[in-house]
Design a protein around this motif. Structure first.
Motif, short mmCIF file in Angstrom:
data_model
loop_
_atom_site.label_atom_id
_atom_site.label_comp_id
_atom_site.label_asym_id
_atom_site.label_seq_id
_atom_site.Cartn_x
_atom_site.Cartn_y
_atom_site.Cartn_z
N SER A 134 16.62 -7.53 5.83
CA SER A 134 17.47 -8.24 4.88
C SER A 134 18.01 -7.28 3.83
CB SER A 134 16.68 -9.38 4.21
OG SER A 134 15.56 -8.88 3.52
N ALA A 135 18.94 -7.77 3.02
CA ALA A 135 19.60 -6.92 2.03
C ALA A 135 18.58 -6.29 1.08
CB ALA A 135 20.62 -7.74 1.25
N GLY A 136 18.75 -5.02 0.83
CA GLY A 136 17.90 -4.32 -0.12
C GLY A 136 16.62 -3.75 0.46
N GLU A 137 16.30 -4.09 1.69
CA GLU A 137 15.07 -3.57 2.29
C GLU A 137 15.27 -2.15 2.79
OE1 GLU A 137 12.60 -7.47 3.77
OE2 GLU A 137 13.99 -6.55 5.19
N THR A 138 14.28 -1.33 2.52
CA THR A 138 14.28 0.06 2.98
C THR A 138 13.03 0.31 3.82
OG1 THR A 138 13.03 0.89 1.08
CG2 THR A 138 15.44 0.76 0.84
N LYS A 139 13.00 1.46 4.46
CA LYS A 139 11.83 1.81 5.27
C LYS A 139 10.58 1.86 4.41
CE LYS A 139 14.58 4.47 8.59
NZ LYS A 139 14.84 5.81 9.17
N ARG A 140 10.69 2.42 3.23
CA ARG A 140 9.53 2.52 2.35
C ARG A 140 9.04 1.14 1.91
NH1 ARG A 140 7.88 7.22 0.17
NH2 ARG A 140 9.07 9.10 0.65
N ILE A 141 9.98 0.26 1.61
CA ILE A 141 9.61 -1.09 1.19
C ILE A 141 8.86 -1.81 2.32
CG2 ILE A 141 10.54 -3.40 0.71
CD1 ILE A 141 12.69 -2.03 -1.00
N LEU A 142 9.36 -1.68 3.55
CA LEU A 142 8.71 -2.35 4.67
C LEU A 142 7.36 -1.72 5.00
CD1 LEU A 142 11.71 -3.06 7.08
CD2 LEU A 142 10.64 -4.57 5.40
N ALA A 143 7.27 -0.40 4.88
CA ALA A 143 5.98 0.26 5.12
C ALA A 143 4.93 -0.19 4.11
CB ALA A 143 6.15 1.78 5.07
N GLN A 144 5.35 -0.37 2.87
CA GLN A 144 4.43 -0.85 1.85
C GLN A 144 4.02 -2.30 2.14
OE1 GLN A 144 3.03 0.88 -0.69
NE2 GLN A 144 1.84 -0.94 -1.17
N ARG A 145 4.98 -3.10 2.58
CA ARG A 145 4.69 -4.52 2.84
C ARG A 145 3.73 -4.69 4.02
NH1 ARG A 145 9.72 -8.21 4.13
NH2 ARG A 145 10.19 -7.48 2.02
N PHE A 146 3.99 -3.97 5.10
CA PHE A 146 3.21 -4.19 6.31
C PHE A 146 1.98 -3.30 6.43
CE2 PHE A 146 7.44 -5.79 7.69
CZ PHE A 146 7.05 -7.09 7.99
N TYR A 147 2.02 -2.10 5.79
CA TYR A 147 0.91 -1.16 5.94
C TYR A 147 0.28 -0.76 4.61
CZ TYR A 147 3.27 -0.69 10.45
OH TYR A 147 3.87 -0.94 11.65
N HIS A 148 0.84 -1.25 3.50
CA HIS A 148 0.34 -0.91 2.17
C HIS A 148 0.35 0.62 1.96
CE1 HIS A 148 -0.82 -5.09 2.02
NE2 HIS A 148 -1.57 -4.92 3.09
N ASP A 149 1.31 1.28 2.58
CA ASP A 149 1.41 2.74 2.49
C ASP A 149 2.84 3.14 2.82
OD1 ASP A 149 1.29 5.50 2.74
OD2 ASP A 149 -0.56 5.51 3.88
N GLU A 150 3.59 3.57 1.80
CA GLU A 150 4.99 3.93 1.99
C GLU A 150 5.19 5.08 2.98
OE1 GLU A 150 6.73 4.80 -1.76
OE2 GLU A 150 6.79 2.70 -2.42
N SER A 151 4.17 5.91 3.15
CA SER A 151 4.31 7.08 4.01
C SER A 151 4.20 6.75 5.49
CB SER A 151 3.25 8.12 3.64
OG SER A 151 1.95 7.68 4.02
N MET A 152 3.88 5.50 5.83
CA MET A 152 3.64 5.14 7.22
C MET A 152 4.85 4.50 7.89
SD MET A 152 0.62 6.22 7.85
CE MET A 152 -0.03 5.36 9.28
N SER A 153 6.03 4.66 7.33
CA SER A 153 7.20 3.97 7.88
C SER A 153 7.52 4.39 9.32
CB SER A 153 8.43 4.21 7.00
OG SER A 153 8.80 5.57 7.00
N GLN A 154 7.17 5.61 9.70
CA GLN A 154 7.51 6.05 11.06
C GLN A 154 6.73 5.27 12.13
OE1 GLN A 154 8.38 10.25 11.97
NE2 GLN A 154 7.80 10.67 9.86
N VAL A 155 5.67 4.60 11.73
CA VAL A 155 4.92 3.80 12.70
C VAL A 155 5.82 2.71 13.29
CG1 VAL A 155 3.00 2.18 13.00
CG2 VAL A 155 2.68 4.29 11.69
N PHE A 156 6.71 2.13 12.48
CA PHE A 156 7.65 1.16 13.03
C PHE A 156 9.02 1.78 13.32
CE2 PHE A 156 8.34 0.44 8.42
CZ PHE A 156 9.71 0.56 8.34
N GLU A 157 9.36 2.89 12.66
CA GLU A 157 10.65 3.53 12.94
C GLU A 157 10.74 3.99 14.38
OE1 GLU A 157 11.84 6.67 10.22
OE2 GLU A 157 10.59 5.80 8.65
#
Length: 215
Positions: A59-82
């Motif tokens: 959705s609007a405004g969502e970034t990889k870091r935001i989603l990583a924090q939401r789903f993994y509680h860790d902004e550095s883990m975004s590549q797990v879903f990327e």
């Protein structure tokens, strides 16, 4: 396989949103439970819920870091879903659907001699290219897993890349085993629903299909 008991106000779409993040996947549930009319479910009815990797629509405004924090509680883990979504080298697209590997409900595996991230990714997910996701999830991007090391297995559906001569019937029997024509037809409906195939007889070479599981 999860089981769910229908309560007042439930619809198959709402149940699919709860388990899968995407109400459009209600046909996965109706297929495996042999529900002919998805609009007719009963309070108290027990449904079997195959595992389909959770989906999220950007959705609007969502970034990889935001989603990583939401789903993994860790902004550095975004590549797990990327990586499973082919988004590692690009920005997210508004409205696109992402599969979100699960890092909370994981399996564990003790590494034996000769195992590499690529071999584990091929065995578990049907795609050796997902080895990077596996290594990142284990916080070990530099070097292979070591003999005796216990690694986590993120929960993610297997995927199959269609090759010449493939049919859904053949793919289902290869991945789920033979169990009679009726079972195979049911599983074909489930796989078709998971991948939004309008016609189960029409699949294309190099098309990637997600395969639900029952663990």
């Amino acid at each position: 396989m999860n089981k769910y008991q229908v309560v007042s106000g439930d619809t198959l779409s709402a149940i699919a949103r709860r388990f899968y993040g995407d109400g459009r996947l209600f046909r996965v549930i109706s297929a495996i439970n042999k529900i002919k009319n998805p609009d007719q479910i009963s309070i108290g009815q027990t449904l079997e819920i195959p595992y389909v990797t959770f989906r999220h629509q950007v959705s609007a405004g969502e970034t990889k870091r935001i989603l990583a924090q939401r789903f993994y509680h860790d902004e550095s883990m975004s590549q797990v879903f990327e990586i499973p979504n082919g988004a590692a080298q690009r920005d997210l697209i508004l409205g696109e659907w992402l599969v979100i590997p699960d890092l909370a409900d994981v399996g564990h595996h003790t590494v034996v001699l000769g195992e590499t991230w690529e071999r584990l990714a091929e065995r578990w997910y049907g795609d050796a290219h997902l080895w990077t996701m596996l290594a990142i999830a284990n916080h070990q991007v530099n070097g292979e897993p070591q003999h005796g090391q216990v690694v986590i297995r993120p929960r993610l559906n297997r995927r199959h890349t269609v090759v010449v001569g493939d049919t859904l019937w053949r793919i289902v029997e290869h991945n789920y085993g033979e169990g009679g024509d009726e079972r195979t037809r049911t599983l074909i409906e489930m796989v078709a629903a998971t991948n939004f195939l309008a016609n189960a007889d029409l699949i294309n070479v190099v098309q990637r299909l997600w395969l639900p599981s029952f663990d």
